[in-house]
Design a protein around this motif. Sequence first.
Motif, mmCIF file in Angstrom:
data_model
loop_
_atom_site.group_PDB
_atom_site.id
_atom_site.type_symbol
_atom_site.label_atom_id
_atom_site.label_comp_id
_atom_site.label_asym_id
_atom_site.label_seq_id
_atom_site.Cartn_x
_atom_site.Cartn_y
_atom_site.Cartn_z
ATOM 1 N N ASP A 181 1.987 1.533 -3.595
ATOM 2 C CA ASP A 181 1.096 1.508 -4.643
ATOM 3 C C ASP A 181 0.382 2.932 -4.954
ATOM 4 O O ASP A 181 -0.348 3.259 -3.809
ATOM 5 N N LEU A 219 0.804 -1.336 0.114
ATOM 6 C CA LEU A 219 0.097 0.029 0.084
ATOM 7 C C LEU A 219 0.927 1.178 -0.267
ATOM 8 O O LEU A 219 0.509 2.196 -1.016
ATOM 9 N N SER A 227 -2.382 -4.988 -3.062
ATOM 10 C CA SER A 227 -1.674 -5.512 -1.630
ATOM 11 C C SER A 227 -2.381 -6.485 -1.084
ATOM 12 O O SER A 227 -1.550 -7.293 -0.530
ATOM 13 N N ASN A 275 -14.105 -7.594 -4.802
ATOM 14 C CA ASN A 275 -12.688 -8.186 -4.612
ATOM 15 C C ASN A 275 -12.679 -9.426 -4.018
ATOM 16 O O ASN A 275 -11.690 -10.253 -4.035
ATOM 17 N N SER A 332 -1.959 3.611 -6.452
ATOM 18 C CA SER A 332 -3.493 3.563 -6.886
ATOM 19 C C SER A 332 -4.283 2.786 -5.917
ATOM 20 O O SER A 332 -5.314 2.319 -6.293
ATOM 21 N N ALA A 333 -3.947 2.704 -4.671
ATOM 22 C CA ALA A 333 -4.712 2.281 -3.881
ATOM 23 C C ALA A 333 -6.133 2.736 -3.586
ATOM 24 O O ALA A 333 -6.386 3.786 -3.794
ATOM 25 N N GLU A 334 -7.194 1.637 -3.613
ATOM 26 C CA GLU A 334 -8.503 1.875 -3.838
ATOM 27 C C GLU A 334 -9.178 2.387 -2.267
ATOM 28 O O GLU A 334 -10.073 2.954 -1.920
ATOM 29 N N SER A 335 -8.233 1.614 -1.159
ATOM 30 C CA SER A 335 -8.995 1.991 0.157
ATOM 31 C C SER A 335 -7.675 2.179 1.144
ATOM 32 O O SER A 335 -6.540 1.602 0.794
ATOM 33 N N SER A 358 -5.802 -2.963 -0.937
ATOM 34 C CA SER A 358 -6.067 -2.798 -2.389
ATOM 35 C C SER A 358 -5.949 -4.084 -3.005
ATOM 36 O O SER A 358 -5.513 -5.069 -2.403
ATOM 37 N N GLN A 359 -6.526 -4.207 -4.235
ATOM 38 C CA GLN A 359 -6.430 -5.635 -4.933
ATOM 39 C C GLN A 359 -5.102 -6.140 -4.915
ATOM 40 O O GLN A 359 -4.553 -7.003 -4.682
#
Lengths: 287, 603, 186
Positions: free
Chosen positions: B26, B23, B38, B213, B28-31, B35-36
């Motif tokens: 990354d 994370l 991570s 996910n 582009s972490a979504e949360s 993330s997908q």
Amino acid sequence: MGDLVAVFVIWLVAGGLAEWATVSWINSGPWDSGPYFYVASNLGTVGLHAFDFLLEFAVAIFMLVVVMIAYSAVRFRVRRGERPSQAPSQSRYNGTFVGVWIVGSIVLNLLFWIHPTASGLEAVYAAQLPQNNKNALIVDVAARQWEWIFSYPQYGIQQAVNNQGFDALWLPVNRPVEFVLKSYDPAHNYENIDYVIHSFWIPAFGVKEDVVPGQTRYLYLIPTHITSTKTNEMVRVQCAEVCGGGHPYMEADVHVVTPQAFAAWVQHQKHLQASILNLEGIVGDES
Amino acid sequence: MAPAMRGVLWGLVAFFVFNAATLAVDPSAESPYASQVSVTVGWFAAMIAYLLGIGGLEAVARPMFGLSDTWREAPGWRRYFGFSTDHKVVGLQYMLASAGGFLVAGLVAMAMRYQLMTPYLTIFGSTSDYLTAVGIHGTIMMFSVATVFMVGGLGNYLVPLMIGTNRTVFPKLSGLSVWLVPFGILTVALSPLLGGFTTGWRGYQPLAGSDTNGILFYYLGIVALTTSSFMVALNLTTTIIFRRAPGVTWNRLPMFAWGILTVSLLNLIWLPEIQITYLMNLAERLVPLNLFNANGSPAMYLDLFWLFGHPEVYIVVVPALAVWNEILPVMGKKSLFARPVAVLGLVFVMLLSGLVWAHHMFTNIRATEQLPFSFFTEMISIPTGFAYLAAIGTLWRSRLQVNTPTLLVLMSMFNFLIGGLTGLFLADVPINYQIHNTFWVVGHFHYTIIGGMVFSSLAAMYYWLPKFSGRMFNEFWGKFGAIWIFIAFNATFGNFFVLGLRGMNRWVPVYPGYLVPENVWTSIAAFVLGAGFLFHAAHLWWAWYRGEKADENPWGARTLEWQTSSPTPEVNFSRPPIVAANFYSYGDDAPPVLWAGDASHAD
Amino acid sequence: MALDTYDPSEESSLASRRGGLGILLAAQAVIPVVLISVRFLLASESVGPVNQVLGVLAAVLGLVAAYLGIQARGAASRGERAGYDSLLGWAVASAVLSIALLIVQWIAFYGTGTSPGSPYGEVFYVMSGTWLMYLLIAAFVLFAARVRGRRVAYGPDNYWDVEAATLFMSFVSLVGVVTYLFLYLI
């Protein structure tokens, strides 16, 4: 020899009873729909005949094998109070038995493949030829998450709905129908990443066809009986391929009606559509 | 600390450390928590740390780098909770892990059947939750029970004994692989933490692409479980080829070993195929790519999945067919009938199983492809029937002891016959148009898998219980349980065929009201069936510890596993067995199996 | 009946290990076959803006690593400690360089503006990614064989570790050549 005769006789009696029950089942239901419970299309009838044919053979084969197993387990068992011992016969091979078994299973499987599989497919393919479907009613079917949308290009009906606004499929009886099946969302046609596989299935018509994103599929059939979802709930459009959370709700009512009733319904839909377009026109003017 | 505890702890730590580290880099972490990418990185790190913690560090990683192997197995029952190189321990670990998967997925099935008693949602909050339950049930049952219990469990325990060796060729490989089973089960079962998945066990694209996910844990769990099965296949194939005792020629190789060899070859070919497919799916989500969505080729995924998916069901059932012909000659005290035909049947099933996959796609493929696939599908019933031919030929004029294992084998033959004959209807394309994706299909494959494989597994557990534990089950309660599950099973899944014909489709927690009465009866029967399996588990557990002491060879069997003491000693054969006769020749004048003068008891 | 077929001498044990590894590699060959089918199904015979020189070099370096490994196996079976140590070291270096070239290729390919989601793009990343994954494993096992060789002396009775790593590297170098042919040329 005695045991063989006994197995044969038991098979004849028990198998005969089972076949009698099978034939009664096959001849039951409306229009002899039997195991299919309710069949109202030409393609469904092809499948049903194949099913009936295979069922009669399958029951006979099933009874033969079960009688052989059950007879051996009862007749050759070590009885209460007896001591287990080596079997008196130690035959490890019997050319007749093995030969009859292998040849029999090959012959039966070839038979099943020629009839009803290949012959049934011939009938299905013939029913799909455009020249055998002159004057077909064209129904464009759009499958989206999660709705069936039916439009009738020959009649200018963009989305057929019932009085509650739910999608509904109306078909005239005994007239060929050409379903043009696509998986896309007319309201969100830019999000093609989200299109998924659906399967267009009307249980009472005995046929389903997958609707795959990026492909257009055609399905010709002829509804053969006047019926509707109210008459029998097998007369419904149902998505048969898992397509996400709304999958179970992805169904629509079906009405198979007389040509006159269909013409009246077409007029009603046009009227309905015109009033919706007027409504949208007014809203458009205000904005 | 127990190795299992250490493995779990290391796995958890590695998951959080690598998850956080990914994370951090990354963009582009979504949360903020996962993330997908991570989660995937964390999961792979957790798998490696967990395997090291189980004992892989001392037993595998250290020797790999030239340090000494410092692994010491714990004494007594504790050795079952850590890495072991003893194929018997590994076999029992596989059976326990697989039974755990059966329990988890079975409870999920009970919840599904409870839901289906009503045509509206009750215990599931949404239809997606129900679909997640379907997916978890199917995935765990297929990848950790159906393909694992007999191959990883019975195979690891019995095959080395049956071919007369003391160890497998790669004992450390099996020692590690078994621990991937609980790891994979847990991964799949925890997928709701990431939102679950709605695709069922097949992970159909492009639906999987628009899933939450949770689908990641479906892919990753299957990667772990298939890796485990692959390692077993590799080890047992090599062991059967290279470590047979003198005299165990290919012509004498026991039926069960033949079964394991054929399914292992299937596993070796098709598991890499499905693994690379799932890795492509994973890449499709993480990058993202357009391999299988509407911009790529959705049908390609179906082909890739079923290319593996159909051999998979033969992986499930071939060992069961072999077990019938392993048990019946012993219980009937009669030589195995037409053994070469029975072996050829297994081999031809294996060969043909790669040619039938598109029969899962009759409503999808073009018309020109339907006839050949329906042809091979119907033809595969011929070699499958050879198992029946051998079994019935063996039963004929035998002296059959109708005890619990025999009864369960006969029941398995009955159930699998229904499973096979209902498959005949599915192979017919015009019929398939109607019954594809209905409960008919669900009934069909439950008849082959539960009816065929699970019933045979129970027969095998009763038959080999004296071998595993040195104790005997209770004949009355064994038969009682067998009849119980036989009736409940047929009451449950026999109904599925009628439900399917009446228009009940798959993956629906909400369905038209006219199907309610039939579903209620089906559910009640299913609960009785579930209780029946618990009864068998309790009975086997009791017999394992409290059952009557069994003789060393209570059935008078001739195969090698019974030629050493029961329960199996630490060293299988203190002196190598030398086989001088056929394992399946019975009769008063049958020659002894072992070469005279080479008594191999471990005393 | 000879007992030695049962009671494995080092030789028969070695044969069974070789057999097992051979089965493993044969099974792994399924993966390139699947990927090649996917390549033609999705991208037919199109080839994107790849750098041929980088591709050739990566494949050749894989072959070099495998060749050095085979030499190291010979040295190990003769017990030449210094020989196998340096040969294994060079083999690891070649494999790592091959990996580095693949990564450079990835960066260069991304720089051409070809989307990873385009038909050739996804085939490119999937196939070369699999090649990369195999190379990473092969470099790791070669490295482990080298480290082990410093602690445990390889000799005529004890060179299986080098041989196994080498066999795997040979398999990976073939995967590299096949990937190059089907990804860059056809």
